[in-house]
Design a protein around this motif. Structure first.
Motif, PDB file in Angstrom:
ATOM      1  N   ASP A 109       8.029  -2.639  -0.823  1.00 41.87           N
ATOM      2  CA  ASP A 109       7.805  -3.296   0.461  1.00 41.87           C
ATOM      3  C   ASP A 109       8.034  -2.346   1.628  1.00 41.87           C
ATOM      4  O   ASP A 109       8.291  -2.772   2.738  1.00 41.87           O
ATOM      5  N   SER A 110       7.950  -1.008   1.377  1.00 44.36           N
ATOM      6  CA  SER A 110       8.319  -0.046   2.404  1.00 44.36           C
ATOM      7  C   SER A 110       7.204   0.260   3.380  1.00 44.36           C
ATOM      8  O   SER A 110       7.423   0.958   4.351  1.00 44.36           O
ATOM      9  N   GLY A 111       5.988  -0.224   3.161  1.00 43.21           N
ATOM     10  CA  GLY A 111       4.901   0.080   4.074  1.00 43.21           C
ATOM     11  C   GLY A 111       4.069  -1.149   4.354  1.00 43.21           C
ATOM     12  O   GLY A 111       4.297  -2.228   3.822  1.00 43.21           O
ATOM     13  N   GLY A 164      -9.170   5.565  -4.857  1.00 42.34           N
ATOM     14  CA  GLY A 164      -9.356   5.847  -3.441  1.00 42.34           C
ATOM     15  C   GLY A 164      -8.670   4.764  -2.625  1.00 42.34           C
ATOM     16  O   GLY A 164      -8.644   3.597  -3.025  1.00 42.34           O
ATOM     17  N   VAL A 165      -8.088   5.151  -1.486  1.00 41.63           N
ATOM     18  CA  VAL A 165      -7.421   4.200  -0.597  1.00 41.63           C
ATOM     19  C   VAL A 165      -7.780   4.530   0.849  1.00 41.63           C
ATOM     20  O   VAL A 165      -8.252   5.626   1.150  1.00 41.63           O
ATOM     21  N   ASN A 166      -7.535   3.590   1.728  1.00 44.41           N
ATOM     22  CA  ASN A 166      -7.807   3.807   3.139  1.00 44.41           C
ATOM     23  C   ASN A 166      -6.933   4.931   3.690  1.00 44.41           C
ATOM     24  O   ASN A 166      -5.782   5.080   3.299  1.00 44.41           O
ATOM     25  N   LYS A 167      -7.482   5.718   4.581  1.00 42.23           N
ATOM     26  CA  LYS A 167      -6.772   6.875   5.098  1.00 42.23           C
ATOM     27  C   LYS A 167      -5.522   6.502   5.901  1.00 42.23           C
ATOM     28  O   LYS A 167      -4.626   7.311   6.101  1.00 42.23           O
ATOM     29  N   GLU A 168      -5.463   5.265   6.357  1.00 44.02           N
ATOM     30  CA  GLU A 168      -4.317   4.812   7.155  1.00 44.02           C
ATOM     31  C   GLU A 168      -3.141   4.360   6.297  1.00 44.02           C
ATOM     32  O   GLU A 168      -2.111   3.951   6.851  1.00 44.02           O
ATOM     33  N   ILE A 169      -3.254   4.436   4.998  1.00 41.90           N
ATOM     34  CA  ILE A 169      -2.172   3.958   4.138  1.00 41.90           C
ATOM     35  C   ILE A 169      -0.889   4.729   4.421  1.00 41.90           C
ATOM     36  O   ILE A 169      -0.890   5.958   4.535  1.00 41.90           O
ATOM     37  N   PRO A 170       0.243   4.048   4.578  1.00 43.53           N
ATOM     38  CA  PRO A 170       1.514   4.745   4.789  1.00 43.53           C
ATOM     39  C   PRO A 170       1.889   5.601   3.578  1.00 43.53           C
ATOM     40  O   PRO A 170       1.548   5.268   2.437  1.00 43.53           O
ATOM     41  N   ALA A 215       3.085   6.327  -2.281  1.00 44.36           N
ATOM     42  CA  ALA A 215       4.091   6.715  -3.276  1.00 44.36           C
ATOM     43  C   ALA A 215       4.328   5.601  -4.293  1.00 44.36           C
ATOM     44  O   ALA A 215       4.571   5.867  -5.473  1.00 44.36           O
ATOM     45  N   VAL A 216       4.247   4.344  -3.857  1.00 43.04           N
ATOM     46  CA  VAL A 216       4.401   3.210  -4.771  1.00 43.04           C
ATOM     47  C   VAL A 216       3.289   3.233  -5.822  1.00 43.04           C
ATOM     48  O   VAL A 216       3.525   3.070  -7.022  1.00 43.04           O
ATOM     49  N   LEU A 217       2.062   3.444  -5.369  1.00 51.18           N
ATOM     50  CA  LEU A 217       0.919   3.507  -6.286  1.00 51.18           C
ATOM     51  C   LEU A 217       1.039   4.699  -7.227  1.00 51.18           C
ATOM     52  O   LEU A 217       0.805   4.577  -8.435  1.00 51.18           O
ATOM     53  N   ASN A 218       1.428   5.849  -6.689  1.00 47.88           N
ATOM     54  CA  ASN A 218       1.553   7.048  -7.519  1.00 47.88           C
ATOM     55  C   ASN A 218       2.647   6.901  -8.571  1.00 47.88           C
ATOM     56  O   ASN A 218       2.525   7.404  -9.692  1.00 47.88           O
ATOM     57  N   GLN A 219       3.722   6.226  -8.194  1.00 43.97           N
ATOM     58  CA  GLN A 219       4.800   5.995  -9.154  1.00 43.97           C
ATOM     59  C   GLN A 219       4.302   5.123 -10.309  1.00 43.97           C
ATOM     60  O   GLN A 219       4.607   5.380 -11.479  1.00 43.97           O
TER      61      GLN A 219
END
Length: 280
Positions: free
Chosen positions: A34-36, A238-244, A249-253
């Motif tokens: 929930d960090s972003g 792929g994700v939106n460029k505005e992603i925090p 990092a949550v997705l990568n984890q």
């Protein structure tokens, strides 16, 4: 209190805030989901929207049920479950995947290779798997009296290559095979059928996709892999460029966990078999 003291105290507050932020990301190696703002919005809506363009075995669509399968679709469902939301697949085509991310029609795009050109428009997750472009062809085609051994053997006006429009393979052959005739088609199925129906001489596609074609037609279709590998790129979300940064990092984890557990390999094997079974 003098001005220098005020500045000093403000600096200390800023540093402390930064340390707290970093700690939220790295405490015990766990990233808070929930960090972003991106995943918070997904949670509030209850839906993780995944833009999907068919590209077996990464992204498969069942012709009967119209449901999505494949390694990336399975990962999308798993990540949605991690966020405690429902996964929703939005039909797309390869040329429109990036535009959909930019306009926020979907939260993630499935199986999108990370390239410098695309990085100008969107951001990418950590790699899920590796890919490169190979060439499938009919070994009985009279245009190939001997098996191709280099790109030069394909770079001829009388050789027609079928390819998905807007894919990495499309750009790769456009850059490296300027003399060849290129048949750009909207999807993987259309490109594969062009080869099988002999409207095209060669299918330029991802290595895993061409492995499926050769496995399904072992008596007639073979594949040529250039050396060095052509367009050797990882396959990512792929994700939106505005992603925090914290949300990425949550997705990568999550991806790292799935790769380490062997789940990604299992998903790929299941997807390959599913695709072959559907072709029978």
């Amino acid at each position: 209190m003098n001005i220098s003291s005020i500045v000093s105290r403000r600096s200390i507050v800023r540093i402390a805030a930064a340390l707290v932020s970093i700690g939220a990301l790295s405490t015990h190696g766990v990233v808070r989901a929930d960090s972003g703002t991106t995943w918070q919005k997904v949670k509030s809506e209850g839906v993780l929207r995944c833009g999907a363009a068919v590209s077996p075995p990464y992204v498969i669509r069942d012709p009967k049920t119209q449901s999505y399968g494949g390694a990336f679709a399975d990962l999308c469902r798993g990540f949605a479950q991690k966020l405690n939301v429902k996964a929703e697949f939005v039909d797309s085509t390869w040329p429109n995947l990036i535009a959909g991310l930019q306009s926020k029609k979907w939260d993630m795009a499935l199986s999108l290779s990370d390239t410098p050109e695309r990085e100008k428009a969107v951001s990418f997750s950590a790699p899920v798997t590796e890919s490169s472009v190979t060439f499938a062809y009919n070994k009985n085609n009279p245009k190939f009296k001997s098996a191709p051994t280099s790109l030069t053997d394909l770079n001829r006006p009388d050789v027609t290559l079928a390819v998905m429009a807007g894919s990495v393979a499309d750009k790769a052959i456009g850059d490296n095979l300027p003399k060849a005739t290129i048949m750009r088609l909207p999807g993987a199925d259309e490109a594969r059928l062009a080869l099988l129906s002999r409207r095209a001489d060669v299918l330029a596609d991802d290595i895993a996709t061409n492995m499926l074609v050769t496995a399904a037609h072992p008596d007639s279709i073979v594949a040529f892999k250039p050396e060095p590998a052509l367009a050797a790129l990882p396959a990512n979300f792929g994700v939106n460029k505005e992603i925090p940064v914290a949300d990425l990092a949550v997705l990568n984890q999550y991806i790292a966990e799935q790769k380490q557990s062997g789940a990604v390999d299992r998903m790929m094997k299941q997807a390959v078999q599913q695709t072959l079974d559907a072709a029978k």
